[in-house]
Enzyme design. Structure first.
Site, PDB file in Angstrom:
ATOM      1  N   ASP A  49      14.036 -23.608 -19.224  1.00 19.25           N
ATOM      2  CA  ASP A  49      13.001 -22.460 -19.585  1.00 19.25           C
ATOM      3  C   ASP A  49      12.492 -21.592 -18.326  1.00 19.25           C
ATOM      4  O   ASP A  49      11.614 -20.830 -18.732  1.00 19.25           O
ATOM      5  CB  ASP A  49      11.776 -23.094 -20.376  1.00 19.25           C
ATOM      6  CG  ASP A  49      11.035 -23.828 -19.398  1.00 19.25           C
ATOM      7  OD1 ASP A  49      11.481 -24.404 -18.218  1.00 19.25           O
ATOM      8  OD2 ASP A  49      10.042 -24.720 -19.710  1.00 19.25           O
ATOM      9  N   GLY A  50      12.992 -22.015 -17.278  1.00 18.27           N
ATOM     10  CA  GLY A  50      12.555 -20.827 -16.123  1.00 18.27           C
ATOM     11  C   GLY A  50      11.447 -21.561 -15.248  1.00 18.27           C
ATOM     12  O   GLY A  50      11.366 -21.208 -14.193  1.00 18.27           O
ATOM     13  N   GLU A  51      10.896 -22.656 -15.705  1.00 20.17           N
ATOM     14  CA  GLU A  51       9.915 -23.200 -14.873  1.00 20.17           C
ATOM     15  C   GLU A  51      10.384 -24.038 -13.542  1.00 20.17           C
ATOM     16  O   GLU A  51      11.630 -24.258 -13.674  1.00 20.17           O
ATOM     17  CB  GLU A  51       9.026 -24.286 -15.718  1.00 20.17           C
ATOM     18  CG  GLU A  51       8.253 -23.446 -16.818  1.00 20.17           C
ATOM     19  CD  GLU A  51       7.233 -24.600 -17.611  1.00 20.17           C
ATOM     20  OE1 GLU A  51       7.427 -25.863 -17.385  1.00 20.17           O
ATOM     21  OE2 GLU A  51       6.604 -24.078 -18.429  1.00 20.17           O
ATOM     22  N   ASP A 100      -1.812   6.150   9.200  1.00 21.64           N
ATOM     23  CA  ASP A 100      -2.692   6.037   8.623  1.00 21.64           C
ATOM     24  C   ASP A 100      -3.928   5.508   9.122  1.00 21.64           C
ATOM     25  O   ASP A 100      -3.751   5.010  10.100  1.00 21.64           O
ATOM     26  CB  ASP A 100      -2.400   5.642   6.837  1.00 21.64           C
ATOM     27  CG  ASP A 100      -2.019   4.062   6.927  1.00 21.64           C
ATOM     28  OD1 ASP A 100      -2.278   3.481   8.050  1.00 21.64           O
ATOM     29  OD2 ASP A 100      -1.164   3.656   6.010  1.00 21.64           O
ATOM     30  N   THR A 129       7.669   1.805   0.268  1.00 20.49           N
ATOM     31  CA  THR A 129       8.968   2.895  -0.415  1.00 20.49           C
ATOM     32  C   THR A 129       9.238   3.804   0.873  1.00 20.49           C
ATOM     33  O   THR A 129      10.113   4.679   0.570  1.00 20.49           O
ATOM     34  CB  THR A 129       8.189   3.759  -1.619  1.00 20.49           C
ATOM     35  OG1 THR A 129       6.929   4.344  -0.787  1.00 20.49           O
ATOM     36  CG2 THR A 129       7.647   2.727  -2.496  1.00 20.49           C
ATOM     37  N   ALA A 130       8.496   3.578   1.943  1.00 21.48           N
ATOM     38  CA  ALA A 130       8.666   4.568   3.086  1.00 21.48           C
ATOM     39  C   ALA A 130       8.351   5.988   3.015  1.00 21.48           C
ATOM     40  O   ALA A 130       8.538   6.760   3.815  1.00 21.48           O
ATOM     41  CB  ALA A 130      10.268   4.472   3.611  1.00 21.48           C
ATOM     42  N   GLY A 131       7.343   6.111   2.014  1.00 27.13           N
ATOM     43  CA  GLY A 131       6.751   7.154   1.905  1.00 27.13           C
ATOM     44  C   GLY A 131       5.703   7.743   3.005  1.00 27.13           C
ATOM     45  O   GLY A 131       5.844   8.872   3.533  1.00 27.13           O
ATOM     46  N   THR A 132       5.062   6.698   3.324  1.00 25.88           N
ATOM     47  CA  THR A 132       3.917   7.087   4.528  1.00 25.88           C
ATOM     48  C   THR A 132       4.752   7.130   5.774  1.00 25.88           C
ATOM     49  O   THR A 132       4.346   8.092   6.462  1.00 25.88           O
ATOM     50  CB  THR A 132       3.227   5.654   4.633  1.00 25.88           C
ATOM     51  OG1 THR A 132       2.673   5.342   3.479  1.00 25.88           O
ATOM     52  CG2 THR A 132       2.356   5.555   5.807  1.00 25.88           C
ATOM     53  N   LYS A 174      -3.509  10.308   6.030  1.00 30.56           N
ATOM     54  CA  LYS A 174      -2.748  10.372   5.027  1.00 30.56           C
ATOM     55  C   LYS A 174      -3.831  10.135   3.850  1.00 30.56           C
ATOM     56  O   LYS A 174      -4.750   9.304   3.866  1.00 30.56           O
ATOM     57  CB  LYS A 174      -1.761   8.927   5.163  1.00 30.56           C
ATOM     58  CG  LYS A 174      -1.076   8.737   3.921  1.00 30.56           C
ATOM     59  CD  LYS A 174      -0.447   7.273   4.045  1.00 30.56           C
ATOM     60  CE  LYS A 174      -1.165   6.180   3.303  1.00 30.56           C
ATOM     61  NZ  LYS A 174      -0.607   4.845   3.655  1.00 30.56           N
TER      62      LYS A 174
END
Ligand SMILES: Nc1ncnc2c1ncn2[C@@H]1O[C@H](COP(=O)(O)O)[C@@H](O)[C@H]1O
Ligand SMILES: O=P(O)(O)OC[C@H]1O[C@H](OP(=O)(O)OP(=O)(O)O)[C@H](O)[C@@H]1O
Ligand SMILES: [Mg+2]
Ligand SMILES: [Mg+2]
Length: 338
Positions: free
Chosen positions: A63-65, A195, A250-253, A219
């Site tokens: 069941d994935g447990e 930032d 996401t490498a945006g910064t 930022k």
């Protein structure tokens, strides 16, 4: 593979391995176990300590447990569980909690959760009404599961240590990153924080790079996962800029920051970050040509398909191994970073 293994983490004579380390398993109650999120890193740490990873069964039921069983007696032992809570964070966190619970019920004397990358760290406060402070929830879960000590590397915000009421050693990858940079002998350095949250980290980095000047990017985020750079405080014209951050997601910064630095006249831009989270479209952004190099560590495993020419992956295994040894021996951890 472009992981730089055996990187000389241990730089000062004071950090030379204790001679007793070679036969640690004969006379010590130190036990090291790995979760499944970064087995190569755990193996390297075990190699540094001169011990084997402890035997543990980990499997999924129909069941994935998850099922975990420690396969040797750890009664009275000082147990270290290595598990970065990276993607898939919920699975990896639950696995860590089950490992801690198994160790507690097996009468371990001390249970140290070694979390090289602490997931959910960015949810470190309420930034809007009716949000969870998930970093604190995670701290509650780890403590309630039975961890008696914590080791984590480059937390998104240092205050997360205070979310725990158990001893917490917060360690830094900076000796590894700084060693790598120092060997490159880069001219006219300026260290840049992408930032506000990264300023203290970047300042400490600059100090260690012969008191290089510091620049700071202003930022903003109008929405989750969207980074917008506004202003640059400081001078980067004609310089080699080193952006320093805790993580690249996401490498945006870091990419928006690098573009701003190029516009402001930086000659070369390097990116340095501890945690390679690398969610899409990070790889496209990082390999777009704006960076000379992107230097990260192996706190999170980087899949082959996420690697690109400019990427350098440095190992923090020796640093973590030394930290574990010092915690076990009740000796100073902070002196590793002076
Ligand atoms: N895992 C996350 N990915 C992206 N953004 C996240 C994540 N966890 C929390 N956040 C949001 O990030 C900002 C953090 O605020 P700062 O002022 O930039 O530190 C906040 O909106 C969180 O909800
Ligand atoms: O690669 P990305 O998807 O852009 O995400 C990574 C950035 O997000 C976090 O900063 P955060 O936005 O929390 O700001 P802060 O450091 O000022 O708290 C982190 O410190 C990185 O700077
Ligand atoms: Mg933040
Ligand atoms: Mg940041």
């Amino acid at each position: 593979m472009n992981v730089l293994r055996g990187f000389p983490v241990i730089r000062s004579a004071a950090l030379t391995l204790p001679t007793s380390l070679g036969n640690i398993s004969d006379h010590s109650r130190l036990r090291l176990f790995s979760g499944s999120s970064n087995v190569p890193l755990s193996q390297e740490v075990a190699h540094y300590l001169g011990i084997d990873l402890g035997p543990m069964v980990r499997k999924r039921f129909a069941d994935g447990e998850l099922y975990i069983q420690i396969q040797e007696s750890i009664r009275g032992c000082d147990v270290y569980l290595i598990q970065p809570t990276c993607y898939p964070v919920n699975n990896n966190l639950m696995e860590l909690l089950i490992m801690i619970d198994a160790c507690r019920r097996a009468s371990a004397r001390q249970i140290t959760a070694v979390i090289p990358y602490y997931g959910y760290a960015r949810a470190d406060r309420k930034t809007a009404g009716r949000e969870s402070i998930t970093a604190k929830l995670v701290a509650n879960l780890i403590t309630e599961a039975g961890a008696t000590r914590m080791v984590a590397m480059d937390l998104h915000s240092g205050q997360i240590q205070g979310y725990f009421d158990i001893p917490f050693d917060h360690v830094y990858s900076s000796p590894v990153l700084l060693d790598y940079l120092a060997h490159k002998n880069l001219p006219d350095l300026v260290v840049v924080s992408p930032d506000v949250g990264g300023v203290a980290r970047a300042r400490a980095f600059a100090k260690k790079l012969n008191d290089a000047p510091l620049a700071i990017i202003d930022k903003r985020r109008q929405a989750h996962n969207v980074a917008e750079v506004m202003n640059l405080i400081g001078d980067v014209k004609g310089k080699t800029a080193v952006l320093v951050d805790d993580m690249i997601d996401t490498a945006g910064t870091i990419t928006e920051g690098a573009r701003l630095l190029r516009r402001e006249g930086a000659r070369q831009v390097y990116a340095c970050a501890t945690h390679a989270v690398f969610s899409p479209p990070a790889v496209e952004r990082l390999s777009s040509g704006v960076f000379e190099e992107v230097i990260v560590t192996n706190t999170i495993p980087v899949a082959e398909e996420l690697r690109f020419d400019q990427l350098r992956i440095l190992s923090v295994a020796n640093l973590l191994g030394e930290t574990i040894w010092r915690v076990h021996e009740d000796s100073s951890v902070s002196s590793m970073f002076r």
